[in-house]
Design an enzyme around this catalytic site. Structure first.
Site, short mmCIF file in Angstrom:
data_model
loop_
_atom_site.label_atom_id
_atom_site.label_comp_id
_atom_site.label_asym_id
_atom_site.label_seq_id
_atom_site.Cartn_x
_atom_site.Cartn_y
_atom_site.Cartn_z
N ASP A 152 1.03 -1.42 0.30
CA ASP A 152 -0.27 -0.15 -0.07
C ASP A 152 0.84 1.38 0.05
O ASP A 152 1.85 1.40 0.08
CB ASP A 152 -0.84 0.05 1.48
CG ASP A 152 -0.26 0.00 2.63
OD1 ASP A 152 0.78 0.21 2.65
OD2 ASP A 152 -0.84 -0.47 3.59
N CYS A 155 3.95 1.68 2.86
CA CYS A 155 5.06 0.09 2.68
C CYS A 155 6.55 1.07 3.11
O CYS A 155 7.28 0.26 4.26
CB CYS A 155 5.67 -0.24 1.52
SG CYS A 155 5.67 1.11 0.09
N HIS A 271 8.23 -0.34 -4.80
CA HIS A 271 7.23 -1.48 -3.31
C HIS A 271 8.44 -1.30 -1.88
O HIS A 271 10.05 -1.81 -2.95
CB HIS A 271 6.92 -2.80 -3.11
CG HIS A 271 6.63 -3.42 -2.14
ND1 HIS A 271 5.77 -2.31 -1.18
CD2 HIS A 271 7.30 -5.13 -1.50
CE1 HIS A 271 4.92 -3.02 0.04
NE2 HIS A 271 5.89 -4.39 -0.49
#
Length: 291
Positions: A152, A155, A271
């Site tokens: 999300d 992170c 990410h």
């Protein structure tokens, strides 16, 4: 005994019904075989051709036997003609040549887009696998392994939170990050640049950005990591598959927090993950005073 005309009409209606049932069966067969399975699709086409040929031969034989039984019944021609009209009336309206061309082009375009999407998925899976293998090798040499963090907009903060030995919320980390950046605007503003144009943002733009760091789900990056090293008084290192380890906050002498930066980890884009020792244990030092 039923007269020839009635019997002939009944036979033609049955032929019409059997043809419709066969088309329904063929459609179900086509739906059950994926387009990607070329061998099964090839066999499917052979099976469809065989079923259609068998039905055509069966109906033709029945018609020939009927004509042998009633060779001189001229009234059957009108019945046959009426049934042919009925068959035509039950068919969808004919498309013009231009419409058929447009439909063929649309089908080809859909198939092309499906092929492109499939290639992109395969490439992404390949890149993801190679990236994870490289990261695993880098971490393994340091007796570490990757620890998954939920995908999300938080992170990066969650990865930091995961490694701290004291309890802190993501909201708290965001708040201290945004406030520190606003208080030290001159340290950050020169690096606050529009990534698309390369133009520097104004002070007002930067202050609004810092407010978003605190109040929204804005993704974190190097500016926020730089602020966090000062807030936590701890260096942070970022491990990537195809780049040297990035160390931020080298002026601090505590054991660094270690993040993994992945380019292909998820469909949303980049990410951050955390790390953990191959034998479970905490990473980080004593809790600093958050100012």
């Amino acid at each position: 005994m039923e007269d020839p005309q009635s019997e002939h009409q009944r036979m033609l209606r049955r032929h019409h019904r059997e043809k419709k049932e066969l088309q329904t069966q063929i459609q179900a067969m086509k739906s059950s075989v994926p387009k990607s399975d070329k061998e099964k699709r090839k066999q499917l086409l052979l099976d469809v051709a065989r079923l259609e040929a068998e039905m055509k031969q069966k109906h033709q034989q029945e018609m020939e036997k009927f004509q042998e039984r009633f060779p001189n019944n001229s009234s059957l021609d009108s019945v046959t003609e009426d049934m042919a009209k009925m068959n035509l009336e039950n068919q969808p309206p004919r498309l013009s040549k231009a419409q058929r061309r447009r439909e063929r082009r649309a089908v080809r375009e859909r198939e092309r887009q499906e092929r492109v999407a499939e290639v992109e998925r395969e490439l992404l899976a390949t890149f993801r696998r190679e990236e994870e293998e490289k990261i695993a090798a880098i971490l393994g040499a340091r007796n570490l392994e990757m620890k998954a963090i939920p995908v999300d907009c938080h992170c990066m903060y969650r990865a930091i939170q995961d490694q701290l030995v004291f309890s802190v919320t993501v909201e708290n980390l965001r708040c201290h990050t945004g406030n520190y950046m606003q208080k030290h605007i001159n340290d950050f503003l020169p690096f606050f640049i529009d990534p698309e144009t390369g133009n520097a943002y104004s002070r007002d733009d930067f202050m609004r950005y810092c407010d978003d760091v605190v109040r929204s789900e804005l993704w974190g990056g190097q500016l926020e990591l730089r602020a966090l090293t000062h807030v936590l008084q701890t260096p942070i290192e970022v491990i990537q598959a195809d780049a040297p380890v990035l160390v931020i906050g080298e002026e601090y002498f505590k054991k660094p927090l270690t993040l993994v930066y992945l380019h292909y980890a998820c469909d949303l884009g980049e990410h951050y993950n955390s790390v953990k020792p191959l034998e479970a244990g905490a990473i980080g030092g004593a809790a600093p005073l958050l100012s």
